[in-house]
Write a protein that holds these residues in place. Structure first.
Motif, mmCIF file in Angstrom:
data_model
loop_
_atom_site.group_PDB
_atom_site.id
_atom_site.type_symbol
_atom_site.label_atom_id
_atom_site.label_comp_id
_atom_site.label_asym_id
_atom_site.label_seq_id
_atom_site.Cartn_x
_atom_site.Cartn_y
_atom_site.Cartn_z
ATOM 1 N N ARG A 163 0.862 -1.182 0.000
ATOM 2 C CA ARG A 163 0.000 0.000 0.000
ATOM 3 C C ARG A 163 0.895 1.228 0.000
ATOM 4 N NH1 ARG A 163 -5.365 1.472 1.679
ATOM 5 N NH2 ARG A 163 -5.391 3.690 2.156
ATOM 6 N N VAL A 164 0.848 1.956 -1.101
ATOM 7 C CA VAL A 164 1.660 3.161 -1.213
ATOM 8 C C VAL A 164 0.707 4.346 -1.257
ATOM 9 C CG1 VAL A 164 3.304 4.436 -2.647
ATOM 10 C CG2 VAL A 164 3.507 1.942 -2.417
ATOM 11 N N GLU A 165 0.879 5.245 -0.320
ATOM 12 C CA GLU A 165 -0.007 6.412 -0.250
ATOM 13 C C GLU A 165 0.751 7.670 -0.627
ATOM 14 O OE1 GLU A 165 -2.745 7.265 2.955
ATOM 15 O OE2 GLU A 165 -2.559 5.174 3.624
ATOM 16 N N HIS A 166 0.296 8.283 -1.688
ATOM 17 C CA HIS A 166 0.853 9.581 -2.078
ATOM 18 C C HIS A 166 -0.003 10.656 -1.414
ATOM 19 C CE1 HIS A 166 3.804 8.613 -5.330
ATOM 20 N NE2 HIS A 166 3.189 7.440 -5.235
ATOM 21 N N VAL A 167 0.572 11.283 -0.415
ATOM 22 C CA VAL A 167 -0.169 12.325 0.304
ATOM 23 C C VAL A 167 0.196 13.697 -0.250
ATOM 24 C CG1 VAL A 167 -0.623 13.343 2.575
ATOM 25 C CG2 VAL A 167 -0.200 10.873 2.373
ATOM 26 N N ALA A 168 1.481 13.851 -0.586
ATOM 27 C CA ALA A 168 1.984 15.160 -1.016
ATOM 28 C C ALA A 168 2.324 15.131 -2.509
ATOM 29 C CB ALA A 168 3.221 15.517 -0.196
#
Lengths: 260, 444
Positions: free
Chosen positions: B303-308
Motif C-alpha cells: 500500500r503506497v499512499e501519495h499524500v503530497a
C-alpha cells in the motif's frame, strides 16, 4: 560420406504442413544457398535441422555425418557441430554474452572430450573471433542480445558461430535488414571460416548476399520443396525474373528439380 | 459459531498479555499502546478468508496453533551465527525475540548514532524511541500488527542523527530456534533517519533447528526530510515457519527510501508493506523477489499512499513459483487529493515453473488527484520456448537452459541490490536452488 543428407522430409507446425518432401545433400566444404519466396518453408527447414520442437517431422529422414539427426536433442546437434544462426536472435537479459558463450563452448568441448577452457584461455580465444566480425568489446560484456540493434544481433550470431566452431552452419536470413557495411561484415565472417571441411547452408530472401558469399550450389524452395537446383547463376536468374515463374511451374507440376 | 472460534483463538494471547504486561518494556505511552492493541486484537481476532485483505491467505493454521508466547532466548554461539553475520556490518542479533548482545557487534559505531536493543533504549529513556514506536504502523485493522504492538519483548532501534552518513550497513539477524512446543515471537524494529542522514539496513530472518514457529515482526522506518534509507529484507526461514510481517515506511519531504524484500523461506509468509509519502519530493523504490516451491505461500500486500505532490514511487516485484506453491501480490496505490505530479509505477511479474503453481495478482489504484502518472502492469507466464530452444541450439542442455532463463528473470532484481553481501547471498542461493546451477554460475 555426405555431411548432410535430407531425404523426402515432411514437417508440420500445428495442423499446417510446411515441408512437403525436401531432398538436399551437402558435401563437406560446400556452401549451399537456399532461396525462395516468403512462406516457402526455408526457415522451417533451418529450424527443423536445429531441432525446434515447434515442428513435427511426419516423414523422411536427415542424416548428419551418417547419423540420424532428427533423433538428437537440439543441444546434442550443437555439440556435434551443427549451428543455426537465428533469423530473430533472442534477448537474454541478465546472462552475459561472453560468459554464456564460454559455458556453451565448454559444453561442446566436453562432449568432444576436449579439455574445458579456463577464463584466460577463453578470453584470448574469443578476442581472435571478435576481430572476424569487428565486434566491439562492449557487446561482449552486455547481456546476450539485450538492447542490441538489429545489425548487432546478426553480427553477434556470426560471432557465436565463429566461437563455437561448427562443422555445419545454417544461416537463417542473417542478411535480412542489414545495411551494406553490416552485410559485408557478416559475409567476411562466413568467408573467413570457409574451408574444405566446414559447410554452410545460407538461407536468404535476397540475391544481394550471394554477391559476397559465393555459393557452390543454389536451391530454390517453393511450397515446401526444393523446386530448382543450380549453380550460382541461378541466383542471378532469380534476381531478374523473380520467383513467380517458378511458383507457377510448381503449381502446374512442371518444375522438375535439376541436379547441380 | 465463528465468534466462539475467534474468542477461543484469542484467549491464550489475552492470558499471555496479562501475565507478561508487567515486564514488557515501555513508558506510559507505549504501555497504553500495548493495552489498546491487545484490546483491539480481542475484538477483531484472527482474520479469515472472507475478509478481502486475507482472501487468498488462510491464517487458520496460525490461529489453531498453541504457541509458547514467551519463549526463552536459548543459547547460541558464533558458529551458529556464522552464515548470517556479514562482514563489514554493524550487527545486532535477536533470538526468539530476545536481544543477544553477546552475538552482536557494534564496534566502531560513530558517536551519536544509536544501534541498540529497543527495550534497553526505552529503559534508558530514549525520547525518540518512546515517541516513535507504534506511531506509524496502525494496528486497528491489522490483527498481527495489534499482536506485535501488544506483545513485543524486544527489538532494535536504529537512529542516525542529522547529517550523518552511517559508514556501514546495519545487519539485523532475527533468529528463531524452534523445537518442542511451537513458539511465537514479535520483534519490533524502529529506524529513524534524521534530516539529511543516510543509512543502510539489512533485516535477515532465519531459523536454527526444526519445528513450527511464528515470527511476527513489525518494522517502522521514519525518514526525515532529505534522508536516504536503503533497506533489505532477506526472509530465509525454515519450511515450518509462519512469517507475518508488517513494514511501515513514513517519508517526509525529499526523503528517499528504497527497499528490496527477498523471500525464499517459510511455509506461510505474509508481508504488508505500507509507505506513506507525506512530504513533497519523496522517492520510494520498493522491490521484491520471491522464490517458492512445494506448498509454500508468499503474500505481499503493498500500500503506497501519495499524500503530497511531486513524489515518485516505483514498485517492481518478481516471483518464481514451483511445485504447488502460491503467491499473492496485492498492490494498492492511493493518491490523495492534492498529490499532484505523482509518478507511481507498479510492476508485478510471475514466472510459473510448474503446472500446479498459482499466483494471484491484484493491482488497485485509487486516484483522487487529476495531474498524475500512475501505471501498473502484471504478468504471469512460463519460460519462453523460443528462448530455451535458442540456448539449446548453442549446446546448452535443456535443464541448464531453463535455469539460465530463470536466473535471467530474477537478474534485474539481483542487479539492483547495492549491498554486495546481500547480492552474493542471493546469487549463491539461486545457484544452489536452480538445477545445473554450476552452469548458471559459469554463464552469468
Amino acid at each position: 560420406m555426405s555431411l548432410l543428407e535430407i531425404k523426402n522430409l515432411y514437417a508440420r507446425a500445428e495442423e499446417q504442413e510446411i515441408l512437403k518432401g525436401v531432398d538436399l545433400t551437402v558435401e563437406p566444404g560446400q556452401v549451399h544457398a537456399i532461396m525462395g519466396p516468403n512462406g516457402s518453408g526455408k526457415s522451417t527447414l533451418a529450424r527443423v535441422l536445429a531441432g525446434d520442437a515447434v515442428y513435427e517431422v511426419t516423414d523422411g529422414q536427415a542424416l548428419y555425418k551418417g547419423q540420424d539427426l532428427l533423433d538428437m536433442d537440439p543441444e546434442v546437434r550443437a555439440r556435434e557441430g551443427l549451428f543455426l544462426a537465428f533469423q530473430y536472435p533472442v534477448e537474454i537479459p541478465g546472462v552475459s554474452n561472453v560468459y554464456f558463450l564460454k559455458a556453451a563452448l565448454n559444453a561442446i568441448r566436453k562432449h568432444r572430450e576436449e579439455p574445458e577452457m579456463d577464463a584466460m584461455e577463453f578470453l584470448a580465444y574469443v578476442r581472435e573471433k571478435m576481430k572476424l566480425v569487428k565486434m566491439e568489446e562492449s557487446l561482449l560484456q552486455r547481456p546476450v542480445n539485450d538492447g542490441f540493434s538489429g545489425g548487432e544481433k546478426k553480427r553477434n550470431e556470426i560471432f557465436h558461430m565463429a566461437t563455437l566452431d561448427p562443422v555445419l552452419a545454417v544461416l537463417d536470413e542473417t542478411d535480412s535488414g542489414l545495411d551494406i557495411d553490416a552485410l559485408k561484415i557478416v559475409a567476411d565472417g562466413v568467408n573467413s571460416l570457409r574451408d574444405d571441411k566446414r559447410s554452410f547452408v545460407v538461407i536468404t530472401h535476397y540475391q544481394r548476399l550471394l554477391n559476397f558469399i559465393v555459393p557452390d550450389v543454389v536451391h530454390v524452395m517453393v511450397d515446401g520443396r526444393i523446386a530448382r537446383t543450380g549453380g550460382k547463376e541461378l541466383a542471378l536468374e532469380l534476381e531478374e525474373r523473380g520467383y513467380s515463374w517458378l511458383e507457377q511451374k510448381v503449381a502446374t507440376g512442371a518444375a522438375a528439380p535439376v541436379e547441380a | 459459531m465463528s465468534t466462539t472460534l475467534v474468542s477461543d483463538a484469542v484467549e491464550p494471547y489475552a492470558i499471555a498479555f496479562e501475565k507478561l504486561r508487567g515486564e514488557l518494556p515501555g513508558g506510559d505511552r507505549v504501555t497504553e499502546l500495548r493495552r489498546g492493541a491487545m484490546q483491539r486484537f480481542g475484538e477483531i481476532g484472527f482474520p479469515d478468508v472472507r475478509q478481502e485483505e486475507w482472501r487468498f491467505t488462510d491464517v487458520s493454521p496460525i490461529a489453531r496453533t498453541e504457541f509458547d508466547l514467551s519463549p526463552s532466548a536459548g543459547s547460541l554461539d558464533a558458529a551458529d551465527l556464522a552464515p548470517y553475520s556479514y562482514r563489514d556490518c554493524y550487527r545486532l542479533v535477536l533470538v526468539n525475540g530476545h536481544l543477544a548482545p553477546e552475538l552482536s557487534d557494534l564496534a566502531g559505531l560513530p558517536s551519536g548514532v544509536e544501534v541498540r536493543g529497543l527495550a534497553a533504549a526505552l529503559g534508558a529513556g530514549s525520547e525518540a524511541a518512546e515517541a516513535e514506536v507504534g506511531r506509524h504502523a496502525a494496528y486497528a485493522e491489522h490483527p498481527f500488527v495489534a499482536l506485535n504492538t501488544a506483545l513485543w519483548r524486544d527489538g532494535v532501534l536504529v537512529r542516525v542523527p542529522r547529517g550523518v552518513v552511517l559508514d556501514k550497513p546495519v545487519n539485523l539477524v532475527v533468529l528463531g530456534t524452534p523445537g518442542g512446543q511451537p513458539l511465537a515471537f514479535f520483534p519490533r524494529v524502529l529506524v529513524i533517519a534524521e534530516e539529511s542522514s543516510q543509512l543502510t539496513i539489512v533485516e535477515q530472518y532465519a531459523t536454527l533447528g526444526e519445528g513450527r514457529y511464528l515470527s511476527c515482526p513489525v518494522t517502522e522506518i521514519v525518514a526525515h526530510p532529505n534522508s536516504v534509507v536503503d533497506h533489505y529484507k532477506l526472509q530465509r526461514e525454515s519450511s515450518s515457519a509462519f512469517h507475518v510481517a508488517t513494514f511501515q515506511i513514513h517519508q517526509e519531504r525529499d526523503s528517499n527510501v528504497s527497499s528490496h524484500s527477498i523471500s525464499w523461506g517459510g511455509d506461510l509468509v505474509r508481508n504488508d508493506v505500507n509507505a506513506i509519502l507525506a512530504g513533497e519530493g519523496c522517492e520510494a523504490n520498493l522491490n521484491g523477489l520471491y522464490l517458492v516451491e512445494g506448498d509454500q505461500l508468499v503474500d505481499y500486500h503493498m500500500r503506497v499512499e501519495h499524500v503530497a505532490p511531486h513524489c515518485d514511487s516505483h514498485e517492481l516485484f518478481k516471483g518464481i513459483l514451483e511445485g504447488s506453491a502460491r503467491s499473492v501480490f496485492n498492490g494498492r496505490i492511493y493518491v490523495h487529493p492534492g498529490a499532484q505530479k505523482t509518478d507511481a509505477k507498479q510492476t508485478s511479474r510471475n514466472l510459473l515453473l510448474s503446472r500446479d503453481a498459482l499466483c494471484n495478482a491484484n493491482p488497485q489504484l485509487e486516484i483522487f488527484a487529476d495531474d498524475v502518472k500512475c501505471t501498473h502492469g502484471s504478468t504471469v507466464g512460463q519460460l519462453d520456448d523460443t528462448a530455451i530452444f535458442y540456448l539449446r541450439s548453442r549446446g546448452i542442455g535443456e535443464e541448464a537452459a531453463r535455469s539460465l532463463l530463470t536466473y535471467a528473470f530474477a537478474a534485474d532484481i539481483v542487479e539492483r541490490i547495492r549491498v554486495p553481501q546481500v547480492r552474493q547471498e542471493l546469487e549463491e542461493f539461486l545457484f544452489r536452488r536452480l538445477p545445473k546451477g554450476d552452469i548458471v554460475r559459469q554463464a552469468v
